[in-house]
Design a protein around this motif. Structure first.
Motif, PDB file in Angstrom:
ATOM      1  N   PRO A 178       0.797  -1.237   0.000  1.00  0.00           N
ATOM      2  CA  PRO A 178       0.000   0.000   0.000  1.00  0.00           C
ATOM      3  C   PRO A 178       0.824   1.280   0.000  1.00  0.00           C
ATOM      4  O   PRO A 178       0.417   2.279  -0.623  1.00  0.00           O
ATOM      5  N   VAL A 179       1.972   1.277   0.664  1.00  0.00           N
ATOM      6  CA  VAL A 179       2.808   2.483   0.671  1.00  0.00           C
ATOM      7  C   VAL A 179       3.327   2.784  -0.727  1.00  0.00           C
ATOM      8  O   VAL A 179       3.371   3.945  -1.150  1.00  0.00           O
ATOM      9  N   VAL A 180       3.702   1.728  -1.457  1.00  0.00           N
ATOM     10  CA  VAL A 180       4.178   1.910  -2.837  1.00  0.00           C
ATOM     11  C   VAL A 180       3.046   2.454  -3.707  1.00  0.00           C
ATOM     12  O   VAL A 180       3.240   3.375  -4.513  1.00  0.00           O
ATOM     13  N   LEU A 181       1.862   1.878  -3.560  1.00  0.00           N
ATOM     14  CA  LEU A 181       0.713   2.348  -4.347  1.00  0.00           C
ATOM     15  C   LEU A 181       0.383   3.807  -4.015  1.00  0.00           C
ATOM     16  O   LEU A 181       0.071   4.603  -4.917  1.00  0.00           O
ATOM     17  N   ALA A 182       0.439   4.160  -2.738  1.00  0.00           N
ATOM     18  CA  ALA A 182       0.151   5.544  -2.339  1.00  0.00           C
ATOM     19  C   ALA A 182       1.184   6.495  -2.931  1.00  0.00           C
ATOM     20  O   ALA A 182       0.838   7.608  -3.385  1.00  0.00           O
ATOM     21  N   ALA A 183       2.460   6.065  -2.956  1.00  0.00           N
ATOM     22  CA  ALA A 183       3.503   6.915  -3.532  1.00  0.00           C
ATOM     23  C   ALA A 183       3.279   7.112  -5.028  1.00  0.00           C
ATOM     24  O   ALA A 183       3.447   8.221  -5.557  1.00  0.00           O
ATOM     25  N   LEU A 184       2.892   6.040  -5.726  1.00  0.00           N
ATOM     26  CA  LEU A 184       2.614   6.157  -7.163  1.00  0.00           C
ATOM     27  C   LEU A 184       1.392   7.039  -7.421  1.00  0.00           C
ATOM     28  O   LEU A 184       1.368   7.823  -8.380  1.00  0.00           O
ATOM     29  N   ALA A 185       0.354   6.908  -6.573  1.00  0.00           N
ATOM     30  CA  ALA A 185      -0.830   7.759  -6.720  1.00  0.00           C
ATOM     31  C   ALA A 185      -0.475   9.221  -6.485  1.00  0.00           C
ATOM     32  O   ALA A 185      -0.938  10.116  -7.208  1.00  0.00           O
ATOM     33  N   LEU A 186       0.345   9.470  -5.464  1.00  0.00           N
ATOM     34  CA  LEU A 186       0.792  10.839  -5.195  1.00  0.00           C
ATOM     35  C   LEU A 186       1.574  11.388  -6.379  1.00  0.00           C
ATOM     36  O   LEU A 186       1.394  12.550  -6.780  1.00  0.00           O
ATOM     37  N   LEU A 187       2.435  10.550  -6.968  1.00  0.00           N
ATOM     38  CA  LEU A 187       3.226  10.959  -8.130  1.00  0.00           C
ATOM     39  C   LEU A 187       2.321  11.286  -9.319  1.00  0.00           C
ATOM     40  O   LEU A 187       2.511  12.293 -10.012  1.00  0.00           O
ATOM     41  N   ALA A 188       1.319  10.430  -9.544  1.00  0.00           N
ATOM     42  CA  ALA A 188       0.400  10.646 -10.663  1.00  0.00           C
ATOM     43  C   ALA A 188      -0.386  11.938 -10.509  1.00  0.00           C
ATOM     44  O   ALA A 188      -0.710  12.609 -11.507  1.00  0.00           O
ATOM     45  N   GLY A 189      -0.704  12.316  -9.271  1.00  0.00           N
ATOM     46  CA  GLY A 189      -1.424  13.563  -9.054  1.00  0.00           C
ATOM     47  C   GLY A 189      -0.530  14.776  -9.084  1.00  0.00           C
ATOM     48  O   GLY A 189      -0.923  15.849  -9.574  1.00  0.00           O
TER      49      GLY A 189
END
Length: 405
Positions: A99-110
């Motif tokens: 989940p931390v990796v996914l959250a980091a990727l989501a933050l990057l995408a935004g």
């Protein structure tokens, strides 16, 4: 100026870049929920990923917008869209990641493309004559609401009919296509004397009433979208009506944007137009909370949508009046962050209220918040307008004294 006169090659190329760059943004929150919903605690994780994505947009938009070089904006836009494409593609390729990796990727995408909407708006208005700015911005609004109407159905169909990762992969591809499309457009736009440093910050801060009105408008949109399913259940109406009703709101908004652009100007100052329109949308959303019939709710939502787009347009046009040309792209980016913050705050408020009051009461409390924000923004904008008028008079007097007249 008619809409037909906007059908030029540069404007059509801009439209293609805007659609391919903005459709991924419209799909993002729902796509993130579908990506992880089958994992333990999937819906909660999906909400966290969507929040990380929106947080990236809100925090990065004003920061990146202030750093845009108007006349050579293309490299910065390319970098932002490329980062967004990497973020979405990474999410689609690694749905089972921590989940931390996914959250980091989501933050990057935004974060990456956060300043792109403001820059594209500034670029669009540079592609048309001044007399066509209202029509151009109306066209942008129509495209935006059409994308927001289509995105949920597209995301749901791909996630349930093919695979939950497919919408994220499509979003990455679309952003990559928008990067290529930037070479069909000018490298930037003429912004006169470029605002920098302290002068840029002062100019942006001076326009705070416009941002507050923007946040007020998106508060209403959040209420309509997030509480409607619960309201339908309270009324004994099938929850399946939520999709068509919200689509009606979006279609109404697209029609409202078209109608507003049919005229180059409307009666009254933009500040007054914005106040009246936001309060009228608030009245429509309040009716949604108290009307018991599906057809009546549909009419109220469509009517609110018809006025929502013109309310947004008047705020963006007002920014052109209060900001110097060199600060417009940054101003649009700050507005983007403000309306995102308004949506997020309203969503949080709605979630908290639904635990203690009925959905209809939660909507009415949200309308009260909107009216308060509108009153604050309206009072500030009135003072801002008076200050701008006084500065113009002082400048004229100084010029007359300097010329000996």
């Amino acid at each position: 100026m008619s809409y037909r006169e906007l059908a030029t090659r540069p404007v059509l190329a801009w439209s293609a870049v805007m659609v391919t760059g903005r459709l991924p943004v419209a799909m993002a929150p729902l796509a993130l929920v579908f990506l992880v919903r089958e994992r333990p605690g999937g819906y909660t994780l999906g909400a966290v990923l969507a929040a990380a994505y929106v947080l990236g947009e809100i925090l990065a938009a004003p920061v990146l917008g202030m750093r845009l070089n108007a006349e050579r904006a293309r490299p910065q836009l390319v970098a932002g869209l490329a980062v967004g494409a990497v973020g979405f593609t990474g999410l689609g390729l690694a749905p089972g990641a921590h989940p931390v990796v996914l959250a980091a990727l989501a933050l990057l995408a935004g974060t990456g493309p956060a300043a792109v909407p403001g820059a594209l708006r500034a670029l669009l208005t540079s592609l048309v004559p001044e007399r066509a700015v209202t029509q151009a911005m109306s066209t942008e609004s129509m495209l935006t609401f059409a994308l927001w109407a289509a995105a949920p159905a597209l995301t749901t169909g791909l996630a349930l009919g093919v695979d939950p990762a497919v919408p994220l992969l499509l979003q990455g591809v679309l952003m990559a296509v928008s990067v290529a499309g930037l070479w069909l457009l000018p490298a930037g736009w003429s912004a006169g004397a470029q605002e920098k440093g302290a002068s840029m910050r002062r100019a942006l801060l001076r326009a705070w009433p416009v941002y507050v009105l923007g946040a007020a408008g998106l508060t209403l949109l959040a209420l309509a979208e997030l509480i409607l399913p619960a309201l339908l259940e309270q009324r004994g109406i099938g929850i399946g009506w939520a999709g068509p009703l919200l689509a009606g709101f979006s279609i109404g908004s697209a029609v409202g944007a078209f109608v507003y652009g049919l005229r180059g100007s409307w009666p009254g100052p933009l500040a007054v137009q914005s106040l009246v329109l936001v309060l009228a949308v608030a009245a429509g959303v309040a009716l949604v909370a108290v009307l018991p019939w599906t057809a009546a709710i549909a009419v109220a939502l469509v009517a609110a949508g018809l006025l929502q787009a013109p309310a947004s347009l008047t705020r963006n046009l007002a920014l052109r009046q209060v900001l110097p040309p060199g600060a417009l792209a940054a101003g649009y980016s700050v507005m983007y962050a403000a309306v995102g913050a308004g949506y997020a705050v309203s969503g949080t408020l709605a979630g908290g209220l639904l635990k203690v009051v009925s959905p209809s009461t939660a909507i009415l409390w949200g309308v009260v918040l909107t009216v308060l924000l509108t009153a604050v923004g309206g009072a500030g904008e009135r003072r801002l307008t008076r200050g701008a008028g006084l500065q113009e008079v002082q400048a004229e007097v100084a010029a007359a004294v300097g010329s000996g007249g």
